[in-house]
Design a protein around this motif. Structure first.
Motif, mmCIF file in Angstrom:
data_model
loop_
_atom_site.group_PDB
_atom_site.id
_atom_site.type_symbol
_atom_site.label_atom_id
_atom_site.label_comp_id
_atom_site.label_asym_id
_atom_site.label_seq_id
_atom_site.Cartn_x
_atom_site.Cartn_y
_atom_site.Cartn_z
ATOM 1 N N TRP A 10 0.831 -1.202 0.000
ATOM 2 C CA TRP A 10 0.000 0.000 0.000
ATOM 3 C C TRP A 10 0.868 1.255 0.000
ATOM 4 C CZ3 TRP A 10 -5.130 0.488 -0.676
ATOM 5 C CH2 TRP A 10 -5.704 1.726 -0.421
ATOM 6 N N VAL A 11 1.870 1.282 0.875
ATOM 7 C CA VAL A 11 2.756 2.439 0.971
ATOM 8 C C VAL A 11 3.474 2.656 -0.352
ATOM 9 C CG1 VAL A 11 4.905 3.246 2.040
ATOM 10 C CG2 VAL A 11 3.044 2.400 3.467
ATOM 11 N N GLU A 12 4.035 1.608 -0.906
ATOM 12 C CA GLU A 12 4.755 1.719 -2.176
ATOM 13 C C GLU A 12 3.838 2.239 -3.289
ATOM 14 O OE1 GLU A 12 7.716 1.641 -4.970
ATOM 15 O OE2 GLU A 12 7.920 1.410 -2.802
ATOM 16 N N SER A 13 2.681 1.651 -3.404
ATOM 17 C CA SER A 13 1.750 2.004 -4.468
ATOM 18 C C SER A 13 1.218 3.428 -4.330
ATOM 19 C CB SER A 13 0.589 1.012 -4.473
ATOM 20 O OG SER A 13 -0.429 1.445 -5.330
ATOM 21 N N ARG A 14 0.760 3.775 -3.154
ATOM 22 C CA ARG A 14 0.140 5.093 -2.961
ATOM 23 C C ARG A 14 1.170 6.220 -2.953
ATOM 24 N NH1 ARG A 14 -5.207 5.642 -3.483
ATOM 25 N NH2 ARG A 14 -5.442 6.880 -1.625
ATOM 26 N N ILE A 68 2.157 -0.435 10.592
ATOM 27 C CA ILE A 68 2.119 0.852 9.885
ATOM 28 C C ILE A 68 3.479 1.530 9.983
ATOM 29 C CG2 ILE A 68 1.154 3.191 9.905
ATOM 30 C CD1 ILE A 68 -1.516 1.909 10.795
ATOM 31 N N ASP A 69 4.035 1.549 11.200
ATOM 32 C CA ASP A 69 5.345 2.183 11.393
ATOM 33 C C ASP A 69 6.407 1.530 10.518
ATOM 34 O OD1 ASP A 69 4.164 3.871 13.239
ATOM 35 O OD2 ASP A 69 4.896 2.750 14.983
ATOM 36 N N GLU A 70 6.404 0.198 10.451
ATOM 37 C CA GLU A 70 7.365 -0.519 9.610
ATOM 38 C C GLU A 70 7.177 -0.165 8.134
ATOM 39 O OE1 GLU A 70 7.410 -4.783 10.149
ATOM 40 O OE2 GLU A 70 7.269 -4.540 12.323
ATOM 41 N N ALA A 71 5.931 -0.102 7.709
ATOM 42 C CA ALA A 71 5.649 0.147 6.290
ATOM 43 C C ALA A 71 6.054 1.559 5.871
ATOM 44 C CB ALA A 71 4.170 -0.092 5.994
ATOM 45 N N VAL A 72 5.709 2.562 6.678
ATOM 46 C CA VAL A 72 6.055 3.935 6.288
ATOM 47 C C VAL A 72 7.536 4.217 6.478
ATOM 48 C CG1 VAL A 72 3.728 4.842 6.636
ATOM 49 C CG2 VAL A 72 5.390 4.991 8.486
ATOM 50 N N ALA A 73 8.215 3.402 7.287
ATOM 51 C CA ALA A 73 9.663 3.578 7.464
ATOM 52 C C ALA A 73 10.431 3.247 6.195
ATOM 53 C CB ALA A 73 10.159 2.720 8.625
ATOM 54 N N ALA A 115 -0.083 6.597 6.642
ATOM 55 C CA ALA A 115 -0.385 6.011 7.951
ATOM 56 C C ALA A 115 -1.873 6.152 8.275
ATOM 57 C CB ALA A 115 0.461 6.679 9.035
ATOM 58 N N ARG A 116 -2.442 7.298 7.951
ATOM 59 C CA ARG A 116 -3.870 7.520 8.203
ATOM 60 C C ARG A 116 -4.715 6.533 7.396
ATOM 61 N NH1 ARG A 116 -3.988 12.731 7.226
ATOM 62 N NH2 ARG A 116 -4.316 12.441 5.011
ATOM 63 N N GLU A 117 -4.381 6.338 6.130
ATOM 64 C CA GLU A 117 -5.133 5.391 5.304
ATOM 65 C C GLU A 117 -5.019 3.964 5.846
ATOM 66 O OE1 GLU A 117 -5.102 7.476 0.892
ATOM 67 O OE2 GLU A 117 -3.837 5.727 1.238
ATOM 68 N N LEU A 118 -3.830 3.582 6.243
ATOM 69 C CA LEU A 118 -3.649 2.217 6.768
ATOM 70 C C LEU A 118 -4.406 2.022 8.088
ATOM 71 C CD1 LEU A 118 0.105 1.630 5.889
ATOM 72 C CD2 LEU A 118 -1.886 0.451 4.912
ATOM 73 N N ARG A 119 -4.449 3.068 8.912
ATOM 74 C CA ARG A 119 -5.231 2.967 10.162
ATOM 75 C C ARG A 119 -6.700 2.729 9.858
ATOM 76 N NH1 ARG A 119 -1.590 6.481 12.159
ATOM 77 N NH2 ARG A 119 -2.692 8.343 11.509
ATOM 78 N N THR A 120 -7.235 3.411 8.849
ATOM 79 C CA THR A 120 -8.658 3.229 8.521
ATOM 80 C C THR A 120 -8.925 1.828 7.975
ATOM 81 O OG1 THR A 120 -8.483 4.081 6.262
ATOM 82 C CG2 THR A 120 -8.992 5.682 8.007
ATOM 83 N N LYS A 121 -7.898 1.164 7.477
ATOM 84 C CA LYS A 121 -8.056 -0.194 6.959
ATOM 85 C C LYS A 121 -7.822 -1.243 8.035
ATOM 86 C CE LYS A 121 -7.402 0.904 2.211
ATOM 87 N NZ LYS A 121 -8.816 0.785 1.989
ATOM 88 N N GLY A 122 -7.500 -0.795 9.249
ATOM 89 C CA GLY A 122 -7.364 -1.715 10.366
ATOM 90 C C GLY A 122 -6.000 -2.334 10.540
ATOM 91 N N VAL A 123 -4.978 -1.740 9.959
ATOM 92 C CA VAL A 123 -3.627 -2.279 10.112
ATOM 93 C C VAL A 123 -3.081 -1.852 11.476
ATOM 94 C CG1 VAL A 123 -1.286 -2.280 9.145
ATOM 95 C CG2 VAL A 123 -3.266 -2.232 7.625
ATOM 96 N N LEU A 173 0.340 25.776 -3.660
ATOM 97 C CA LEU A 173 1.321 24.690 -3.735
ATOM 98 C C LEU A 173 1.545 24.025 -2.376
ATOM 99 C CD1 LEU A 173 3.828 26.468 -6.131
ATOM 100 C CD2 LEU A 173 2.332 24.532 -6.708
ATOM 101 N N ALA A 174 1.690 24.841 -1.347
ATOM 102 C CA ALA A 174 1.891 24.285 -0.001
ATOM 103 C C ALA A 174 0.630 23.562 0.475
ATOM 104 C CB ALA A 174 2.271 25.402 0.972
ATOM 105 N N GLY A 175 -0.530 24.086 0.142
ATOM 106 C CA GLY A 175 -1.787 23.434 0.519
ATOM 107 C C GLY A 175 -1.949 22.084 -0.148
ATOM 108 N N MET A 176 -1.532 21.990 -1.407
ATOM 109 C CA MET A 176 -1.594 20.713 -2.117
ATOM 110 C C MET A 176 -0.725 19.677 -1.411
ATOM 111 S SD MET A 176 0.517 18.885 -4.603
ATOM 112 C CE MET A 176 1.556 20.187 -5.172
ATOM 113 N N LEU A 177 0.469 20.084 -1.007
ATOM 114 C CA LEU A 177 1.351 19.153 -0.294
ATOM 115 C C LEU A 177 0.790 18.796 1.079
ATOM 116 C CD1 LEU A 177 4.909 20.518 -1.184
ATOM 117 C CD2 LEU A 177 3.750 18.498 -2.100
ATOM 118 N N ALA A 178 0.187 19.748 1.745
ATOM 119 C CA ALA A 178 -0.402 19.477 3.063
ATOM 120 C C ALA A 178 -1.519 18.446 2.952
ATOM 121 C CB ALA A 178 -0.928 20.769 3.681
ATOM 122 N N ARG A 179 -2.337 18.553 1.923
ATOM 123 C CA ARG A 179 -3.424 17.590 1.736
ATOM 124 C C ARG A 179 -2.895 16.188 1.452
ATOM 125 N NH1 ARG A 179 -5.264 22.128 -0.675
ATOM 126 N NH2 ARG A 179 -4.698 21.465 -2.784
#
Length: 189
Positions: A84-88, A113-118, A100-108, A152-158
């Motif tokens: 998921w992290v790689e793809s998204r 999650i910490d390992e994946a985003v690392a 991390a937020r998306e993975l939390r909503t999927k129940g990981v 531009l900064a708002g796009m990155l924040a989202r």
């Protein structure tokens, strides 16, 4: 290797058509539901548990089936999170926080999650942010400097990028384009 389930031949083609078997055995129904859901795309254990609960499968039966699926490798939340992290990150340019937020909503689980985003190193994340800004930069030409910066900064924040990184990348991009950004006063976006 996955255990193959043989469905009784009751004259219907429900098992071959991808539907739950017509028997009333909740274990068979749970296996069929999980297999059907996993055929389309990988799922987390919680996503499958939620689907079984919605279909009225008793919790103890669902737990047994889900555990068996984990044992044989059909459910692997760590592999799901990594993919998921790689793809998204590659496809949508999402940063660690959004992933991390998306993975939390999927129940990981949080540790997974910490390992994946690392797996995303800071330089890779910054390069992705810069690529996103470069693509959007053209569309903001002609706007006043402050407005471009906010967009531009708002796009990155989202997309989950930290404020400091977002502002640094946007400032660099605007400077390279010839914008004077030294006197910009830009608060929190």
């Amino acid at each position: 290797m996955a255990r193959r389930t043989e469905w009784p031949d009751d004259g219907s083609d429900s098992s071959r058509a991808g539907k739950e078997p017509s028997s009333q055995d909740p274990g068979e129904q749970a296996r069929a539901i999980c297999l059907r859901l996993l055929t389309g795309m990988p799922r987390t254990r919680r996503q499958l548990a939620d689907a079984l609960r919605k279909k009225g499968i008793p919790d103890e039966v669902a737990e047994d089936v889900l555990s068996r699926f984990e044992d044989v490798g059909l459910i692997d939340d760590a592999a799901f999170a990594g993919a998921w992290v790689e793809s998204r990150h590659r496809g949508r340019g999402l940063a660690r926080r959004a992933l991390a937020r998306e993975l939390r909503t999927k129940g990981v689980d949080s540790a997974l999650i910490d390992e994946a985003v690392a797996q995303l190193d800071p330089s890779q994340e910054e390069a992705t942010a810069r690529a996103l800004v470069d693509r959007k930069l053209r569309a903001t030409r002609g706007l006043e400097r402050d407005r471009r910066m906010r967009r531009l900064a708002g796009m990155l924040a989202r997309k989950g990028y930290p404020e400091g990184l977002a502002l640094r990348v946007v400032r660099q991009a605007l400077e390279e384009e010839g914008e004077d950004v030294d006197d910009l006063e830009f608060g929190s976006f």
